[in-house]
Design a protein around this motif. Structure first.
Motif, PDB file in Angstrom:
ATOM      1  N   TYR A 122      36.751 -13.525 -15.287  1.00  5.94           N
ATOM      2  CA  TYR A 122      36.599 -14.628 -16.229  1.00  5.94           C
ATOM      3  C   TYR A 122      35.516 -14.309 -17.268  1.00  5.94           C
ATOM      4  CZ  TYR A 122      35.862 -19.188 -18.249  1.00  5.94           C
ATOM      5  OH  TYR A 122      35.746 -20.219 -19.149  1.00  5.94           O
ATOM      6  N   GLY A 123      34.388 -13.806 -16.817  1.00  7.56           N
ATOM      7  CA  GLY A 123      33.288 -13.496 -17.731  1.00  7.56           C
ATOM      8  C   GLY A 123      33.664 -12.450 -18.766  1.00  7.56           C
ATOM      9  N   PHE A 124      34.351 -11.417 -18.331  1.00  9.03           N
ATOM     10  CA  PHE A 124      34.725 -10.349 -19.248  1.00  9.03           C
ATOM     11  C   PHE A 124      35.906 -10.734 -20.142  1.00  9.03           C
ATOM     12  CE2 PHE A 124      32.911  -6.497 -16.723  1.00  9.03           C
ATOM     13  CZ  PHE A 124      31.644  -6.776 -17.203  1.00  9.03           C
ATOM     14  N   ASN A 125      36.936 -11.339 -19.567  1.00  2.11           N
ATOM     15  CA  ASN A 125      38.161 -11.577 -20.317  1.00  2.11           C
ATOM     16  C   ASN A 125      38.205 -12.900 -21.061  1.00  2.11           C
ATOM     17  OD1 ASN A 125      39.432  -9.081 -19.692  1.00  2.11           O
ATOM     18  ND2 ASN A 125      39.692  -9.844 -17.617  1.00  2.11           N
ATOM     19  N   SER A 126      37.614 -13.946 -20.523  1.00  2.97           N
ATOM     20  CA  SER A 126      37.644 -15.243 -21.202  1.00  2.97           C
ATOM     21  C   SER A 126      36.390 -15.500 -22.026  1.00  2.97           C
ATOM     22  CB  SER A 126      37.827 -16.371 -20.184  1.00  2.97           C
ATOM     23  OG  SER A 126      39.078 -16.245 -19.544  1.00  2.97           O
ATOM     24  N   MET A 127      35.226 -15.141 -21.496  1.00  2.51           N
ATOM     25  CA  MET A 127      33.973 -15.396 -22.209  1.00  2.51           C
ATOM     26  C   MET A 127      33.553 -14.219 -23.081  1.00  2.51           C
ATOM     27  SD  MET A 127      31.736 -17.391 -19.320  1.00  2.51           S
ATOM     28  CE  MET A 127      30.372 -17.656 -20.445  1.00  2.51           C
ATOM     29  N   LYS A 128      34.171 -13.071 -22.863  1.00  2.09           N
ATOM     30  CA  LYS A 128      33.858 -11.854 -23.641  1.00  2.09           C
ATOM     31  C   LYS A 128      32.393 -11.454 -23.504  1.00  2.09           C
ATOM     32  CE  LYS A 128      38.052 -11.933 -25.338  1.00  2.09           C
ATOM     33  NZ  LYS A 128      39.075 -11.567 -24.400  1.00  2.09           N
ATOM     34  N   ILE A 129      31.846 -11.606 -22.297  1.00  2.00           N
ATOM     35  CA  ILE A 129      30.474 -11.181 -22.030  1.00  2.00           C
ATOM     36  C   ILE A 129      30.424  -9.663 -22.122  1.00  2.00           C
ATOM     37  CG2 ILE A 129      28.684 -11.046 -20.247  1.00  2.00           C
ATOM     38  CD1 ILE A 129      29.721 -13.803 -19.255  1.00  2.00           C
ATOM     39  N   LYS A 130      29.462  -9.149 -22.869  1.00  3.91           N
ATOM     40  CA  LYS A 130      29.362  -7.697 -23.086  1.00  3.91           C
ATOM     41  C   LYS A 130      28.843  -6.975 -21.837  1.00  3.91           C
ATOM     42  CE  LYS A 130      27.414  -4.340 -26.337  1.00  3.91           C
ATOM     43  NZ  LYS A 130      26.837  -3.360 -25.503  1.00  3.91           N
ATOM     44  N   THR A 131      27.786  -7.522 -21.224  1.00  2.00           N
ATOM     45  CA  THR A 131      27.180  -6.890 -20.052  1.00  2.00           C
ATOM     46  C   THR A 131      26.945  -7.953 -18.984  1.00  2.00           C
ATOM     47  OG1 THR A 131      26.018  -5.326 -21.480  1.00  2.00           O
ATOM     48  CG2 THR A 131      25.238  -5.520 -19.195  1.00  2.00           C
ATOM     49  N   MET A 132      27.472  -7.717 -17.800  1.00  2.06           N
ATOM     50  CA  MET A 132      27.225  -8.606 -16.666  1.00  2.06           C
ATOM     51  C   MET A 132      26.101  -7.985 -15.838  1.00  2.06           C
ATOM     52  SD  MET A 132      28.300 -11.472 -15.393  1.00  2.06           S
ATOM     53  CE  MET A 132      29.963 -11.609 -16.034  1.00  2.06           C
ATOM     54  N   THR A 133      25.220  -8.834 -15.343  1.00  2.00           N
ATOM     55  CA  THR A 133      24.114  -8.361 -14.520  1.00  2.00           C
ATOM     56  C   THR A 133      24.117  -9.081 -13.181  1.00  2.00           C
ATOM     57  OG1 THR A 133      22.536 -10.001 -15.318  1.00  2.00           O
ATOM     58  CG2 THR A 133      22.706  -7.952 -16.585  1.00  2.00           C
ATOM     59  N   ALA A 134      23.362  -8.536 -12.241  1.00  2.00           N
ATOM     60  CA  ALA A 134      23.165  -9.155 -10.931  1.00  2.00           C
ATOM     61  C   ALA A 134      21.925  -8.533 -10.308  1.00  2.00           C
ATOM     62  CB  ALA A 134      24.376  -8.938 -10.034  1.00  2.00           C
ATOM     63  N   ALA A 135      21.355  -9.233  -9.351  1.00  2.00           N
ATOM     64  CA  ALA A 135      20.201  -8.718  -8.623  1.00  2.00           C
ATOM     65  C   ALA A 135      20.354  -9.075  -7.153  1.00  2.00           C
ATOM     66  CB  ALA A 135      18.904  -9.293  -9.176  1.00  2.00           C
ATOM     67  N   ALA A 136      19.883  -8.181  -6.301  1.00  5.14           N
ATOM     68  CA  ALA A 136      19.876  -8.427  -4.854  1.00  5.14           C
ATOM     69  C   ALA A 136      18.652  -7.739  -4.273  1.00  5.14           C
ATOM     70  CB  ALA A 136      21.146  -7.879  -4.205  1.00  5.14           C
ATOM     71  N   GLN A 137      18.033  -8.395  -3.298  1.00  6.34           N
ATOM     72  CA  GLN A 137      16.918  -7.726  -2.635  1.00  6.34           C
ATOM     73  C   GLN A 137      17.401  -6.400  -2.073  1.00  6.34           C
ATOM     74  OE1 GLN A 137      14.473  -9.769   0.194  1.00  6.34           O
ATOM     75  NE2 GLN A 137      13.978 -11.423  -1.222  1.00  6.34           N
ATOM     76  N   THR A 138      16.582  -5.384  -2.212  1.00  6.16           N
ATOM     77  CA  THR A 138      16.943  -4.035  -1.784  1.00  6.16           C
ATOM     78  C   THR A 138      17.356  -4.004  -0.317  1.00  6.16           C
ATOM     79  OG1 THR A 138      15.428  -3.145  -3.439  1.00  6.16           O
ATOM     80  CG2 THR A 138      16.114  -1.647  -1.689  1.00  6.16           C
ATOM     81  N   GLU A 139      16.713  -4.806   0.516  1.00  7.47           N
ATOM     82  CA  GLU A 139      17.011  -4.805   1.955  1.00  7.47           C
ATOM     83  C   GLU A 139      18.250  -5.612   2.322  1.00  7.47           C
ATOM     84  OE1 GLU A 139      13.601  -5.898   4.255  1.00  7.47           O
ATOM     85  OE2 GLU A 139      12.348  -4.342   3.363  1.00  7.47           O
ATOM     86  N   ASN A 140      18.837  -6.340   1.367  1.00  2.00           N
ATOM     87  CA  ASN A 140      20.001  -7.167   1.649  1.00  2.00           C
ATOM     88  C   ASN A 140      21.273  -6.317   1.510  1.00  2.00           C
ATOM     89  OD1 ASN A 140      22.049  -9.048   1.785  1.00  2.00           O
ATOM     90  ND2 ASN A 140      21.027 -10.548   0.489  1.00  2.00           N
ATOM     91  N   GLY A 141      21.576  -5.593   2.580  1.00  2.00           N
ATOM     92  CA  GLY A 141      22.712  -4.675   2.566  1.00  2.00           C
ATOM     93  C   GLY A 141      24.030  -5.329   2.209  1.00  2.00           C
ATOM     94  N   ALA A 142      24.293  -6.522   2.736  1.00  2.00           N
ATOM     95  CA  ALA A 142      25.571  -7.184   2.486  1.00  2.00           C
ATOM     96  C   ALA A 142      25.749  -7.510   1.007  1.00  2.00           C
ATOM     97  CB  ALA A 142      25.689  -8.452   3.334  1.00  2.00           C
ATOM     98  N   SER A 143      24.741  -8.086   0.384  1.00  2.00           N
ATOM     99  CA  SER A 143      24.865  -8.428  -1.041  1.00  2.00           C
ATOM    100  C   SER A 143      24.963  -7.183  -1.907  1.00  2.00           C
ATOM    101  CB  SER A 143      23.683  -9.285  -1.503  1.00  2.00           C
ATOM    102  OG  SER A 143      23.917 -10.635  -1.183  1.00  2.00           O
TER     103      SER A 143
END
Length: 176
Positions: A122-143
């Motif tokens: 949705y972000g890329f195709n409908s909103m045309k967001i150029k760059t998507m970001t995310a953050a996760a704690q380094t120790e949070n293997g699942a995320s």
């Protein structure tokens, strides 16, 4: 804003105040907050305030975190979505990130990946967001595995309050 996204198993819809109780049940669990500064919610009022904050983001930014509903049971299992960040994170400001949080009993079933794939699309195709970001704690293997699974690329690590975080980015392949 009446908007939803449907996947094979999930309905992603606006958070409503009626989600407060289920959200509180999720957010009072210390395991859910292990990688979120270990601050589980203490009252349903905290969940209501979060929902009101998110609903204001819908108005201000035309996007935000959405309830994740299991279609099979119509049950609230968490939230996922896009957020426009206007506060500094990792030295960056005014960016879109993808995020999610699920009730512990729904971990390991692929729901977070399914929801984030849908939001990335949705972000890329409908909103045309150029760059998507995310953050996760380094120790949070699942995320970290979920973010890598949806194609996010680890671009750097940073410290926040002496906690190591991984920073992910993904460029929209439809925008040159």
């Amino acid at each position: 804003m009446e908007f939803f996204i449907e996947t094979e198993r999930l309905l992603l819809r606006e958070l409503q105040l009626s989600d407060s109780e289920a959200m509180f049940e999720m957010d009072k669990n210390p395991n859910v907050h292990k990688y979120l500064w270990n601050k589980p919610n203490q009252s349903i009022l905290e969940s209501q305030k979060v929902i009101e904050f998110v609903r204001n983001q819908y108005i201000k930014n035309n996007i935000g975190r959405f309830a994740v509903i299991l279609k099979e049971t119509n049950e609230f299992i968490g939230w996922a979505g896009l957020k426009f960040n206007t506060e500094e994170v990792n030295g960056k400001i005014n960016f879109f990130d993808i995020g999610y949080r699920l009730d512990e009993k729904f971990w390991g079933k692929g729901y977070a990946s399914e929801a984030t794939y849908a939001w990335l699309d949705y972000g890329f195709n409908s909103m045309k967001i150029k760059t998507m970001t995310a953050a996760a704690q380094t120790e949070n293997g699942a995320s970290n595995r979920i973010l890598q699974k949806i194609g996010m690329l680890l671009t750097e690590q940073y410290l926040e309050d002496n906690v190591s975080w991984n920073w992910y980015e993904l460029e929209n392949p439809n925008i040159s």
